[in-house]
Write a protein that holds these residues in place. Structure first.
Motif, mmCIF file in Angstrom:
data_model
loop_
_atom_site.group_PDB
_atom_site.id
_atom_site.type_symbol
_atom_site.label_atom_id
_atom_site.label_comp_id
_atom_site.label_asym_id
_atom_site.label_seq_id
_atom_site.Cartn_x
_atom_site.Cartn_y
_atom_site.Cartn_z
ATOM 1 N N THR A 137 45.269 -112.041 93.629
ATOM 2 C CA THR A 137 46.470 -111.281 93.987
ATOM 3 C C THR A 137 47.606 -111.560 93.010
ATOM 4 O O THR A 137 48.327 -110.646 92.591
ATOM 5 N N ALA A 138 47.760 -112.831 92.625
ATOM 6 C CA ALA A 138 48.819 -113.181 91.676
ATOM 7 C C ALA A 138 48.592 -112.532 90.323
ATOM 8 O O ALA A 138 49.546 -112.080 89.671
ATOM 9 N N THR A 139 47.340 -112.471 89.886
ATOM 10 C CA THR A 139 47.029 -111.816 88.614
ATOM 11 C C THR A 139 47.374 -110.334 88.665
ATOM 12 O O THR A 139 47.960 -109.787 87.715
ATOM 13 N N ALA A 166 42.780 -118.053 84.970
ATOM 14 C CA ALA A 166 41.936 -119.232 84.758
ATOM 15 C C ALA A 166 41.651 -119.943 86.079
ATOM 16 O O ALA A 166 40.506 -120.351 86.348
ATOM 17 N N MET A 167 42.673 -120.086 86.935
ATOM 18 C CA MET A 167 42.477 -120.745 88.225
ATOM 19 C C MET A 167 41.563 -119.926 89.129
ATOM 20 O O MET A 167 40.765 -120.475 89.887
ATOM 21 N N ALA A 181 56.612 -114.363 79.175
ATOM 22 C CA ALA A 181 56.518 -115.404 80.205
ATOM 23 C C ALA A 181 55.521 -115.011 81.292
ATOM 24 O O ALA A 181 54.703 -115.831 81.741
ATOM 25 N N THR A 182 55.582 -113.762 81.723
ATOM 26 C CA THR A 182 54.664 -113.292 82.763
ATOM 27 C C THR A 182 53.226 -113.264 82.253
ATOM 28 O O THR A 182 52.285 -113.560 82.998
ATOM 29 N N SER A 183 53.037 -112.927 81.000
ATOM 30 C CA SER A 183 51.685 -112.930 80.416
ATOM 31 C C SER A 183 51.099 -114.333 80.401
ATOM 32 O O SER A 183 49.893 -114.516 80.662
ATOM 33 N N SER A 184 51.933 -115.328 80.126
ATOM 34 C CA SER A 184 51.458 -116.715 80.148
ATOM 35 C C SER A 184 51.049 -117.123 81.562
ATOM 36 O O SER A 184 50.009 -117.769 81.762
ATOM 37 N N LEU A 185 51.865 -116.732 82.542
ATOM 38 C CA LEU A 185 51.511 -117.025 83.933
ATOM 39 C C LEU A 185 50.226 -116.306 84.341
ATOM 40 O O LEU A 185 49.388 -116.863 85.055
ATOM 41 N N LYS A 186 50.065 -115.100 83.892
ATOM 42 C CA LYS A 186 48.860 -114.336 84.212
ATOM 43 C C LYS A 186 47.614 -115.056 83.712
ATOM 44 O O LYS A 186 46.587 -115.097 84.410
ATOM 45 N N LYS A 187 47.692 -115.618 82.516
ATOM 46 C CA LYS A 187 46.543 -116.359 81.977
ATOM 47 C C LYS A 187 46.213 -117.570 82.845
ATOM 48 O O LYS A 187 45.033 -117.870 83.085
#
Length: 298
Positions: free
Chosen positions: A257-259, A24-25, A14-20
Protein backbone atom coordinates in the motif's frame (compact mmCIF):
# COMPACT_ATOMS: atom_id res chain seq x y z
CA UNK A 1 8.02 29.50 -10.71
CA UNK A 2 11.55 28.14 -10.85
CA UNK A 3 11.53 27.82 -7.05
CA UNK A 4 8.32 25.81 -7.09
CA UNK A 5 9.64 23.51 -9.77
CA UNK A 6 12.80 22.91 -7.73
CA UNK A 7 10.74 22.07 -4.61
CA UNK A 8 8.61 19.59 -6.56
CA UNK A 9 11.70 17.89 -8.00
CA UNK A 10 13.19 17.55 -4.52
CA UNK A 11 9.98 15.99 -3.23
CA UNK A 12 9.89 13.59 -6.18
CA UNK A 13 13.45 12.45 -5.40
CA UNK A 14 12.67 12.02 -1.70
CA UNK A 15 9.48 10.07 -2.40
CA UNK A 16 11.29 7.88 -4.94
CA UNK A 17 13.86 6.96 -2.30
CA UNK A 18 11.09 6.04 0.13
CA UNK A 19 9.38 4.00 -2.57
CA UNK A 20 12.53 1.93 -3.03
CA UNK A 21 12.65 1.24 0.71
CA UNK A 22 8.97 0.27 0.82
CA UNK A 23 9.38 -2.00 -2.18
CA UNK A 24 12.44 -3.70 -0.68
CA UNK A 25 10.63 -4.33 2.63
CA UNK A 26 7.63 -5.73 0.75
CA UNK A 27 9.86 -8.17 -1.16
CA UNK A 28 11.67 -9.24 2.02
CA UNK A 29 8.39 -9.91 3.81
CA UNK A 30 7.06 -11.80 0.77
CA UNK A 31 10.17 -13.99 0.68
CA UNK A 32 9.82 -14.91 4.38
CA UNK A 33 6.07 -15.41 4.64
CA UNK A 34 6.17 -18.81 2.95
CA UNK A 35 8.59 -20.23 5.52
CA UNK A 36 6.63 -18.66 8.37
CA UNK A 37 3.38 -20.25 7.18
CA UNK A 38 5.13 -23.61 6.83
CA UNK A 39 6.40 -23.42 10.41
CA UNK A 40 2.86 -22.73 11.63
CA UNK A 41 1.56 -25.77 9.75
CA UNK A 42 4.36 -27.99 11.04
CA UNK A 43 3.91 -26.96 14.69
CA UNK A 44 0.12 -27.35 14.75
CA UNK A 45 -0.06 -31.21 14.84
CA UNK A 46 2.29 -31.42 17.84
CA UNK A 47 0.35 -28.78 19.77
CA UNK A 48 -2.92 -30.53 18.98
CA UNK A 49 -1.54 -33.93 20.00
CA UNK A 50 -0.17 -32.80 23.34
CA UNK A 51 -3.38 -30.90 24.09
CA UNK A 52 -5.42 -34.05 23.43
CA UNK A 53 -3.08 -36.06 25.64
CA UNK A 54 -3.62 -33.67 28.53
CA UNK A 55 -7.33 -33.64 27.80
CA UNK A 56 -7.38 -37.43 28.09
CA UNK A 57 -5.72 -37.29 31.49
CA UNK A 58 -8.06 -34.59 32.77
CA UNK A 59 -11.18 -36.21 31.33
CA UNK A 60 -10.56 -39.90 32.14
CA UNK A 61 -9.10 -39.56 35.59
CA UNK A 62 -10.40 -38.22 38.87
CA UNK A 63 -7.20 -36.37 39.62
CA UNK A 64 -7.54 -32.95 41.24
CA UNK A 65 -4.38 -31.37 39.88
CA UNK A 66 -3.50 -27.76 40.88
CA UNK A 67 -2.77 -26.89 37.26
CA UNK A 68 -6.30 -27.81 36.18
CA UNK A 69 -8.00 -26.28 39.21
CA UNK A 70 -8.39 -22.49 39.43
CA UNK A 71 -6.42 -20.76 42.18
CA UNK A 72 -8.15 -18.18 44.33
CA UNK A 73 -5.41 -17.22 46.76
CA UNK A 74 -3.43 -14.54 44.86
CA UNK A 75 -5.80 -12.23 42.98
CA UNK A 76 -3.22 -11.81 40.20
CA UNK A 77 -3.20 -12.70 36.51
CA UNK A 78 -0.14 -12.87 34.24
CA UNK A 79 -0.58 -11.46 30.73
CA UNK A 80 1.98 -12.02 27.96
CA UNK A 81 1.58 -9.58 25.05
CA UNK A 82 3.28 -10.60 21.78
CA UNK A 83 3.98 -7.73 19.37
CA UNK A 84 6.49 -6.87 16.65
CA UNK A 85 10.06 -5.69 17.06
CA UNK A 86 9.77 -3.28 14.13
CA UNK A 87 7.14 -1.03 12.65
CA UNK A 88 6.06 -0.74 9.04
CA UNK A 89 3.46 -3.47 9.59
CA UNK A 90 0.26 -1.47 9.51
CA UNK A 91 -1.94 -1.82 12.60
CA UNK A 92 -0.50 -5.21 13.57
CA UNK A 93 1.04 -4.21 16.92
CA UNK A 94 -1.66 -1.63 17.65
CA UNK A 95 -4.39 -4.27 17.36
CA UNK A 96 -2.57 -6.59 19.77
CA UNK A 97 -1.98 -3.83 22.32
CA UNK A 98 -5.61 -2.71 22.02
CA UNK A 99 -6.78 -6.28 22.74
CA UNK A 100 -4.37 -6.47 25.69
CA UNK A 101 -5.83 -3.26 27.11
CA UNK A 102 -9.34 -4.70 26.84
CA UNK A 103 -8.21 -7.82 28.70
CA UNK A 104 -6.51 -5.69 31.33
CA UNK A 105 -9.73 -3.74 31.84
CA UNK A 106 -11.77 -6.93 32.27
CA UNK A 107 -9.30 -8.42 34.73
CA UNK A 108 -9.11 -5.24 36.80
CA UNK A 109 -12.90 -5.03 36.81
CA UNK A 110 -12.90 -8.51 38.34
CA UNK A 111 -10.52 -7.32 41.04
CA UNK A 112 -7.40 -8.89 39.54
CA UNK A 113 -3.91 -7.40 39.63
CA UNK A 114 -2.22 -7.71 36.23
CA UNK A 115 1.37 -9.00 36.12
CA UNK A 116 2.60 -7.84 32.75
CA UNK A 117 4.96 -9.68 30.39
CA UNK A 118 5.86 -8.38 26.91
CA UNK A 119 7.51 -9.77 23.79
CA UNK A 120 8.54 -7.44 20.97
CA UNK A 121 9.93 -3.91 21.15
CA UNK A 122 6.59 -2.32 20.27
CA UNK A 123 4.87 -3.74 23.37
CA UNK A 124 7.91 -3.12 25.58
CA UNK A 125 8.04 0.53 24.46
CA UNK A 126 4.30 0.93 24.96
CA UNK A 127 4.38 -0.27 28.57
CA UNK A 128 7.61 1.64 29.32
CA UNK A 129 6.02 4.87 28.04
CA UNK A 130 3.11 4.32 30.44
CA UNK A 131 5.49 3.45 33.27
CA UNK A 132 4.08 -0.02 33.78
CA UNK A 133 6.46 -2.48 35.36
CA UNK A 134 7.24 -5.58 33.33
CA UNK A 135 7.82 -8.89 35.07
CA UNK A 136 9.56 -10.17 31.94
CA UNK A 137 10.41 -8.92 28.47
CA UNK A 138 11.84 -10.42 25.30
CA UNK A 139 12.94 -8.57 22.18
CA UNK A 140 14.54 -9.56 18.90
CA UNK A 141 13.47 -12.03 16.26
CA UNK A 142 9.73 -11.43 16.37
CA UNK A 143 9.44 -12.41 12.69
CA UNK A 144 11.55 -15.57 13.19
CA UNK A 145 10.96 -16.91 16.74
CA UNK A 146 12.97 -19.77 18.19
CA UNK A 147 11.95 -22.60 20.48
CA UNK A 148 14.58 -21.46 22.99
CA UNK A 149 12.75 -18.15 23.38
CA UNK A 150 9.43 -19.98 23.83
CA UNK A 151 11.03 -22.24 26.44
CA UNK A 152 12.34 -19.23 28.35
CA UNK A 153 8.91 -17.59 28.30
CA UNK A 154 7.25 -20.83 29.42
CA UNK A 155 9.61 -21.18 32.37
CA UNK A 156 9.04 -17.61 33.51
CA UNK A 157 5.25 -17.87 33.30
CA UNK A 158 5.12 -21.37 34.79
CA UNK A 159 7.28 -20.24 37.73
CA UNK A 160 4.82 -17.42 38.42
CA UNK A 161 1.89 -19.85 38.41
CA UNK A 162 3.62 -22.23 40.82
CA UNK A 163 4.91 -19.48 43.14
CA UNK A 164 3.15 -18.88 46.47
CA UNK A 165 0.88 -15.88 46.75
CA UNK A 166 3.31 -14.00 48.98
CA UNK A 167 6.07 -14.43 46.35
CA UNK A 168 4.09 -12.97 43.47
CA UNK A 169 2.19 -16.07 42.34
CA UNK A 170 -0.65 -15.69 39.83
CA UNK A 171 -4.05 -17.33 39.46
CA UNK A 172 -4.20 -17.25 35.66
CA UNK A 173 -1.95 -16.93 32.63
CA UNK A 174 -3.08 -15.28 29.40
CA UNK A 175 -1.42 -14.80 26.01
CA UNK A 176 -2.45 -11.89 23.80
CA UNK A 177 -1.24 -12.34 20.23
CA UNK A 178 -2.40 -12.64 16.65
CA UNK A 179 -3.84 -15.69 14.93
CA UNK A 180 -2.79 -16.15 11.33
CA UNK A 181 -5.86 -17.08 9.28
CA UNK A 182 -4.72 -16.16 5.77
CA UNK A 183 -2.60 -13.62 3.94
CA UNK A 184 -5.54 -11.22 4.12
CA UNK A 185 -6.90 -12.00 7.59
CA UNK A 186 -5.03 -11.90 10.91
CA UNK A 187 -7.01 -11.75 14.13
CA UNK A 188 -5.88 -10.43 17.51
CA UNK A 189 -6.87 -12.97 20.15
CA UNK A 190 -6.63 -13.84 23.84
CA UNK A 191 -5.69 -17.35 24.96
CA UNK A 192 -5.96 -18.54 28.54
CA UNK A 193 -3.03 -20.82 29.15
CA UNK A 194 -3.60 -21.75 32.79
CA UNK A 195 -5.64 -23.01 34.54
CA UNK A 196 -5.97 -25.53 31.76
CA UNK A 197 -9.08 -25.18 29.61
CA UNK A 198 -9.96 -28.37 27.78
CA UNK A 199 -10.95 -26.99 24.40
CA UNK A 200 -9.50 -29.74 22.24
CA UNK A 201 -10.38 -32.80 24.21
CA UNK A 202 -10.63 -36.44 23.37
CA UNK A 203 -12.62 -37.12 20.26
CA UNK A 204 -16.36 -37.61 20.72
CA UNK A 205 -17.57 -41.18 20.75
CA UNK A 206 -20.51 -41.93 18.51
CA UNK A 207 -23.59 -43.62 19.87
CA UNK A 208 -23.14 -47.36 20.21
CA UNK A 209 -19.36 -47.25 20.33
CA UNK A 210 -17.37 -48.34 23.34
CA UNK A 211 -15.44 -45.57 25.02
CA UNK A 212 -11.69 -46.16 25.24
CA UNK A 213 -10.19 -47.16 28.57
CA UNK A 214 -7.19 -45.21 29.80
CA UNK A 215 -4.53 -46.34 32.22
CA UNK A 216 -1.95 -43.79 33.32
CA UNK A 217 1.43 -44.86 34.61
CA UNK A 218 2.98 -44.19 37.00
CA UNK A 219 0.01 -41.94 37.96
CA UNK A 220 -2.21 -39.23 36.43
CA UNK A 221 -0.54 -36.62 38.63
CA UNK A 222 2.95 -37.47 37.38
CA UNK A 223 1.73 -37.63 33.79
CA UNK A 224 0.30 -34.12 34.11
CA UNK A 225 3.49 -32.90 35.78
CA UNK A 226 5.48 -34.20 32.81
CA UNK A 227 3.14 -33.02 30.06
CA UNK A 228 2.14 -29.57 31.26
CA UNK A 229 5.53 -27.83 30.87
CA UNK A 230 5.73 -29.16 27.32
CA UNK A 231 2.13 -28.13 26.72
CA UNK A 232 2.80 -24.56 27.87
CA UNK A 233 5.95 -24.34 25.77
CA UNK A 234 4.18 -25.67 22.67
CA UNK A 235 1.26 -23.25 23.07
CA UNK A 236 3.62 -20.29 23.49
CA UNK A 237 5.78 -21.39 20.56
CA UNK A 238 2.67 -21.87 18.42
CA UNK A 239 1.48 -18.38 19.33
CA UNK A 240 4.89 -16.93 18.44
CA UNK A 241 4.79 -18.66 15.05
CA UNK A 242 1.27 -17.38 14.35
CA UNK A 243 2.38 -13.88 15.35
CA UNK A 244 5.46 -14.06 13.11
CA UNK A 245 3.39 -15.09 10.09
CA UNK A 246 0.82 -12.39 10.88
CA UNK A 247 3.53 -9.74 11.23
CA UNK A 248 5.08 -10.62 7.87
CA UNK A 249 1.71 -10.70 6.13
CA UNK A 250 0.76 -7.34 7.66
CA UNK A 251 4.11 -5.83 6.68
CA UNK A 252 3.86 -7.10 3.10
CA UNK A 253 0.37 -5.66 2.77
CA UNK A 254 1.32 -2.35 4.40
CA UNK A 255 4.43 -1.93 2.25
CA UNK A 256 2.47 -2.74 -0.91
CA UNK A 257 0.00 0.00 0.00
CA UNK A 258 2.83 2.40 0.84
CA UNK A 259 4.50 1.72 -2.51
CA UNK A 260 1.25 2.43 -4.36
CA UNK A 261 0.76 5.65 -2.38
CA UNK A 262 4.33 6.72 -3.15
CA UNK A 263 3.68 6.18 -6.86
CA UNK A 264 0.55 8.33 -6.64
CA UNK A 265 2.48 11.08 -4.88
CA UNK A 266 5.24 10.96 -7.50
CA UNK A 267 2.68 11.26 -10.31
CA UNK A 268 1.01 14.18 -8.57
CA UNK A 269 4.29 16.04 -7.98
CA UNK A 270 5.39 15.32 -11.56
CA UNK A 271 2.19 16.89 -12.84
CA UNK A 272 2.66 19.93 -10.59
CA UNK A 273 6.30 20.25 -11.67
CA UNK A 274 5.27 20.12 -15.34
CA UNK A 275 2.63 22.75 -14.73
CA UNK A 276 5.19 24.98 -13.02
CA UNK A 277 7.60 24.46 -15.92
CA UNK A 278 4.88 25.32 -18.46
CA UNK A 279 3.99 28.46 -16.51
CA UNK A 280 7.66 29.43 -16.44
CA UNK A 281 7.99 28.95 -20.22
CA UNK A 282 4.78 30.91 -20.83
CA UNK A 283 6.07 33.78 -18.70
CA UNK A 284 9.40 33.78 -20.54
CA UNK A 285 7.63 33.89 -23.92
CA UNK A 286 5.42 36.73 -22.70
CA UNK A 287 8.46 38.69 -21.58
CA UNK A 288 10.21 38.13 -24.95
CA UNK A 289 7.13 39.23 -26.90
CA UNK A 290 6.69 42.26 -24.69
CA UNK A 291 10.35 43.20 -25.17
CA UNK A 292 10.11 42.79 -28.96
CA UNK A 293 6.99 44.96 -29.05
CA UNK A 294 8.72 47.63 -27.01
CA UNK A 295 11.75 47.66 -29.35
CA UNK A 296 9.48 47.85 -32.43
CA UNK A 297 7.53 50.73 -30.94
CA UNK A 298 10.69 52.70 -30.31
Amino acid sequence: MAGQQRVYRQRIRATSSLKKIFRAMELIAASRIGKARLRVEQATPYTRAITRAISAVATHSSVDHPLTTPRTDTGRAAVLVISADRGMAGAYSANVIREAERLRGRLMADGKEVVQFAAGRRAVSYFAFRRRELAGQWTGGSDAPTRETAREMARALFARFQAPAEEGGVDEIYIVGTRFVSMVTQQAQVLRLLPLEIVEGVEEVEEGEVQPLYDFEPSPELVLDALLPRYIESRIFGSLLHCAASELASRQRAMNTATSNAEDIIRNYTRLANQARQAEITQEISEIVSGADALAAS
